[in-house]
Design an enzyme around this catalytic site. Structure first.
Site, PDB file in Angstrom:
ATOM      1  N   LYS A 100       0.690  -1.338  -0.045  1.00 33.67           N
ATOM      2  CA  LYS A 100       0.007  -0.021  -0.086  1.00 33.67           C
ATOM      3  C   LYS A 100       0.740   1.407  -0.119  1.00 33.67           C
ATOM      4  CE  LYS A 100      -3.917  -2.108   2.090  1.00 33.67           C
ATOM      5  NZ  LYS A 100      -3.397  -3.701   2.390  1.00 33.67           N
ATOM      6  N   ARG A 101       1.762   1.206  -0.955  1.00 41.74           N
ATOM      7  CA  ARG A 101       2.680   2.516  -0.974  1.00 41.74           C
ATOM      8  C   ARG A 101       2.001   3.598  -2.019  1.00 41.74           C
ATOM      9  NH1 ARG A 101       4.541  -0.139   3.039  1.00 41.74           N
ATOM     10  NH2 ARG A 101       6.836  -0.672   2.809  1.00 41.74           N
TER      11      ARG A 101
END
Length: 297
Positions: A100-101
């Site tokens: 989840k960057r």
């Protein structure tokens, strides 16, 4: 000379055809480590991950390590993760790094290189991304992914109950004024896949390589995501779908929730399978894969 890697969407389609749509999360929760007789330590996480990989081979084709469980141990946790990622790739599993960057410019490009660059210690086949900075800010990662046969999945309508207020908010300006945030993310990813396919003369490609995260527990129309409209596009928008099992969605819900996009949906299971324990995990995954195949047939 390095042989070209098939597009991620094509590899995903091949897995769907061969082993089905089930994906198992590698989520070493504290209580699962305890139940599996493993220490809550980097060594315990490594062993947990390797056992999940061993159980998955030949039964499911996709694994999804949740990076946060490894990251909490710092460098030692990342060393354990590297071993798990390597084992999964060497077993020909598709690996989705649930990281989840998201960021802008050179920072987000560095995230892309960390998770998708061939030869990186953290190399995966796809990574999850957050688009709070706008989907356009992620195009560097998308382009990197496309060059190397990799993929990405961007959060749109997530499975947590707090998501509705933000993700159903209306877009105030631009060419999609009146769309919801979730609908905008899905539409822009759909546009990207179609443009990439047309440019590569791959209009007939069955599944795109850049996808969206849509929670299986949601009425997606509440979020402004029209799966039937999206399902008319080619290539199909790939979907990573959390929410099955422990969070309440059943395999029988998949067709209702995702409509025509069910053909490109990765159905993610985690605690519902992992609770079986290491000795019975392979059987649990085999049973879930069979049940899912029946629900999608």
């Amino acid at each position: 000379m390095t042989r070209p890697v098939a597009p991620f969407g094509q590899r995903l389609r091949d897995v769907f055809d061969g082993l089905g749509h089930l994906c198992v999360g590698i989520d070493p929760h504290d209580h699962l480590l305890d139940a599996w007789g493993l220490d809550n330590s980097p060594a315990g996480l490594r062993e947990f991950g390797l056992r999940v990989v061993d159980s998955a081979v030949g039964v499911v084709g996709i694994v999804k390590p949740q990076i946060a469980f490894f990251e909490r141990f710092g460098s030692a946790g990342y060393a354990a993760l590297e071993d798990v990622l390597t084992a999964a790739r060497e077993s020909s599993l598709i690996v989705i790094a649930d990281a989840k960057r998201g960021d802008i410019g050179s920072s987000v490009d560095a995230y892309g290189a960390a998770w998708l660059e061939p030869g990186s210690p953290l190399e995966a086949d796809a990574v999850t991304l957050a688009a709070y900075t706008g989907t356009g800010s992620l195009h560097g990662v998308f382009d990197l992914a496309s060059r190397h046969g990799k993929g990405a999945f961007v959060l749109a309508a997530t499975s947590n109950p707090e998501s509705l207020a933000v993700q159903s908010s209306l877009v105030a300006e631009g060419n999609r004024t009146g769309s919801t945030v979730a609908g905008l993310v899905a539409a822009e990813l759909d546009d990207y896949n179609r443009a990439r396919s047309a440019g590569a003369h791959l209009v007939s490609a069955p599944v795109g390589s850049i996808g969206v995260v849509l929670g299986a527990t949601k009425n997606l129309l509440d979020y402004g995501v029209d799966v039937h409209s999206l399902g008319e596009s080619r290539p199909l928008l790939p979907v990573l779908a959390p929410g099955f099992g422990h969070q309440g969605a059943t395999f029988g819900d998949a067709r209702t929730v995702f409509g025509p996009l069910v053909a490109s949906t990765i159905v993610s299971t985690s605690r519902a399978a992992l609770a079986a324990g290491p000795a019975k995990l392979r059987d649990a995954l085999s049973q879930q894969a069979s049940e899912l195949a029946g629900a999608l047939s």
